[in-house]
Scaffold this motif. Sequence first.
Motif, PDB file in Angstrom:
ATOM      1  N   ALA A 157       0.833  -1.204   0.000  1.00 37.15           N
ATOM      2  CA  ALA A 157       0.000   0.000   0.000  1.00 37.15           C
ATOM      3  C   ALA A 157       0.867   1.254   0.000  1.00 37.15           C
ATOM      4  O   ALA A 157       0.597   2.222  -0.725  1.00 37.15           O
ATOM      5  N   LEU A 158       1.934   1.214   0.796  1.00 34.04           N
ATOM      6  CA  LEU A 158       2.845   2.367   0.869  1.00 34.04           C
ATOM      7  C   LEU A 158       3.470   2.640  -0.501  1.00 34.04           C
ATOM      8  O   LEU A 158       3.515   3.782  -0.966  1.00 34.04           O
ATOM      9  N   LEU A 159       3.917   1.549  -1.159  1.00 34.34           N
ATOM     10  CA  LEU A 159       4.527   1.713  -2.486  1.00 34.34           C
ATOM     11  C   LEU A 159       3.499   2.260  -3.473  1.00 34.34           C
ATOM     12  O   LEU A 159       3.780   3.198  -4.235  1.00 34.34           O
ATOM     13  N   ALA A 160       2.304   1.653  -3.446  1.00 33.62           N
ATOM     14  CA  ALA A 160       1.268   2.083  -4.384  1.00 33.62           C
ATOM     15  C   ALA A 160       0.919   3.552  -4.155  1.00 33.62           C
ATOM     16  O   ALA A 160       0.748   4.323  -5.109  1.00 33.62           O
ATOM     17  N   ASP A 161       0.832   3.953  -2.873  1.00 36.54           N
ATOM     18  CA  ASP A 161       0.492   5.343  -2.564  1.00 36.54           C
ATOM     19  C   ASP A 161       1.580   6.300  -3.022  1.00 36.54           C
ATOM     20  O   ASP A 161       1.338   7.500  -3.172  1.00 36.54           O
ATOM     21  N   ASN A 162       2.793   5.777  -3.219  1.00 38.17           N
ATOM     22  CA  ASN A 162       3.878   6.635  -3.678  1.00 38.17           C
ATOM     23  C   ASN A 162       4.150   6.467  -5.175  1.00 38.17           C
ATOM     24  O   ASN A 162       5.231   6.802  -5.660  1.00 38.17           O
ATOM     25  N   GLY A 163       3.166   5.896  -5.854  1.00 39.48           N
ATOM     26  CA  GLY A 163       3.249   5.844  -7.308  1.00 39.48           C
ATOM     27  C   GLY A 163       4.097   4.715  -7.856  1.00 39.48           C
ATOM     28  O   GLY A 163       4.455   4.726  -9.033  1.00 39.48           O
ATOM     29  N   VAL A 164       4.429   3.730  -7.019  1.00 36.87           N
ATOM     30  CA  VAL A 164       5.209   2.589  -7.509  1.00 36.87           C
ATOM     31  C   VAL A 164       4.229   1.486  -7.914  1.00 36.87           C
ATOM     32  O   VAL A 164       3.282   1.201  -7.176  1.00 36.87           O
ATOM     33  N   ALA A 165       4.453   0.906  -9.083  1.00 36.78           N
ATOM     34  CA  ALA A 165       3.571  -0.166  -9.539  1.00 36.78           C
ATOM     35  C   ALA A 165       3.787  -1.400  -8.667  1.00 36.78           C
ATOM     36  O   ALA A 165       4.929  -1.801  -8.413  1.00 36.78           O
ATOM     37  N   VAL A 166       2.700  -1.982  -8.155  1.00 39.52           N
ATOM     38  CA  VAL A 166       2.824  -3.177  -7.303  1.00 39.52           C
ATOM     39  C   VAL A 166       1.938  -4.289  -7.860  1.00 39.52           C
ATOM     40  O   VAL A 166       1.059  -4.059  -8.692  1.00 39.52           O
ATOM     41  N   ASP A 167       2.183  -5.491  -7.356  1.00 40.29           N
ATOM     42  CA  ASP A 167       1.427  -6.671  -7.765  1.00 40.29           C
ATOM     43  C   ASP A 167       0.063  -6.635  -7.069  1.00 40.29           C
ATOM     44  O   ASP A 167      -0.047  -6.989  -5.891  1.00 40.29           O
ATOM     45  N   THR A 168      -0.962  -6.211  -7.774  1.00 40.30           N
ATOM     46  CA  THR A 168      -2.276  -6.060  -7.130  1.00 40.30           C
ATOM     47  C   THR A 168      -2.889  -7.423  -6.801  1.00 40.30           C
ATOM     48  O   THR A 168      -3.633  -7.545  -5.830  1.00 40.30           O
ATOM     49  N   ALA A 169      -2.551  -8.429  -7.615  1.00 44.86           N
ATOM     50  CA  ALA A 169      -3.091  -9.768  -7.339  1.00 44.86           C
ATOM     51  C   ALA A 169      -2.550 -10.279  -6.005  1.00 44.86           C
ATOM     52  O   ALA A 169      -3.279 -10.863  -5.193  1.00 44.86           O
TER      53      ALA A 169
END
Lengths: 292, 363
Positions: A157-169
Amino acid sequence: MRRPAWTVAAVLDTARLADQLAATPAMLSQPAVFAKGVYYVGWLRAHGVALHGGVRPLRVLGDEAQGRVTGVAWHDGDEERTLACDAVGFGYALRSETQLADLLGCRFDYAPMHRAHLPVRDAAGRASVEGVYLAGDGAGIMGADAAEWAGERAALALLADNGVAVDTARAAALERKLDRLAGFRRGLERAFPLPRDWAAHAPDDLVVCRCENVTAGTLRQTVAVNGADEMNRLKALSRVGMGRCQGRMCGVAAAEILAHATGQPLQQVGRLRGQAPIKPIPIGSCPPKGAS
Amino acid sequence: MGAGVVLLERDLCGSRSSGVNFGGVRRQGRPLSQLPLAQRAHRIWGQLPELLGTDGEYIRSGHFKIARSESDMASLERYRALSSDFDLGLELISAARLRTQCPWLGTRAVGGSLCLEDGQANPRLVSPAFALAAQRAGAQVLERHKVDEVAHDGAFCSWCARRMRRARSKCRRPCCSTARAPGPAPSPPSSARRRRCAAQPVMAVTEPVPHFMDWSLGVEGGGIYCRQVARGNLVLGGGTGLTLGRPRARRPRRHRHARGAGRRAAAHAAPCAHHPHLGRHRGLPARPRTGARPQPHHARPVPRLRLRGRGLPDRPRRRRGAGRTGARRAQRHAHRRLRHRTLRPPARTKHHHLSVPSPAIPT
């Protein structure tokens, strides 16, 4: 195998076998953990350790002159029983160390299952304060597996909130696992419930706060004389939770006694405010003058 | 027959500044203009058991002001001479005597001034006890009643508290507001780019340590203060913390404890600090406005407010040669506004420099 230097005299459990049977379906959602629990109980039985269920602990017996434990007394529903022993380990469930979230200004809500105020977080671990992510037992007791999963989910969540693409699955899978574990957690609470009438039966001479030596009777008297109806007021007037542990050991018990003495539900009496430093620090460790 | 009193408290009586402060109860060091009031308070403190039914752990332990230099000592001597009319019983103590009596103070103390009849109390017990005593005496104490509005229509004073929004209450008496910074009012300029922050004293309580000190300690010129309670805990403070945004009196952000003599006193027993808190600075109380029409009386001291612009240092100071920055201007503006709203403090006496703002005002 080396013999241990001590032997377990008995295991006293306030929960009844009926509680554990009723909780079995929910706990089977985590078969491995459940099997581990069954194995431990079986091991105790196989080694001849006495298991007593549905007890109400009464007091620890001791030799005051020598300052040592000599036994324990409990009520088994029919009669008072005692057992000689050299030491007693005692606890009612676990509580979260939420002080960090508190000092960061996170919002807390009452969590009925935990019987405690816990920091609010979404499924990904985001707290009410922007940039604060919560995981592990400090946000609600869920165990070691859940702590790992929640930590990973919060990191995503932290990475995603900072605009880093993460594995949503992966994130969705973690949330599902955590959700399933929540069911197991409810089962655990059903299997080993806190005795609801504990506060009503706690004797007046029971030391609730060991750091400041505050008894249940003192707490009740503070309520009766000064009209304290909230935890921090009770603390200010009676010193409960004001000592070295800052309420980590006694806060829950004091809240139960306050709620019972004032006839309020537990969520109404509030919670002790967190205080920095969260753990005691030696004053000598303060940086000397001039240090940044 | 006294006055009918309704006391409105936004939280719980004694749960804020009056219950969370150092707990020193002293006259020594106060400006001469405050001494008549302090003397009166001193007599009241002596009657706490009769008035409140509890002594609030008040003891006349003595208050000792440490001098760290010859000029400090001269200042203490001057204060003793100036306050001689008030019979404070100040006794100057030499460096040699101090070494014998308090060897743990170290060598930096060159002496000091002792007021044997000053002392200390436990504010978290005393303040709620005053509220209970007031209630017993017939006052209507309404806790958890945040006052949003006070007005006067010529005959009645009315207030509106959050919990009584629909039912405004009225009383014939003038209202007396004792709100303190950072209380509900007044508001500084509501610029989104600036936040109000108040500097507050930082204190800590240690775990109990073997008894080694009777006096309540202060330092001439300010700095640190320290006392040891009967249970053995040290209460010490010094420096200031910042309150950011909403009042975070119990959430200190900065700790600058245990420096100098305080550090030495603390190191004496190597205790652990487990309970720091921010108290409240207390300025001089403002004088009630006089007028034909009853007005709410603000007993609030002029708050020590600083305005903090985004990205500016915590303590905006005017640099030599620098023009007036926006923050500086806003600060001046805020102070002007506050003064108009809260009334001016008593004129400074020429001896004012002898006093240090301290949270240890008897409440």
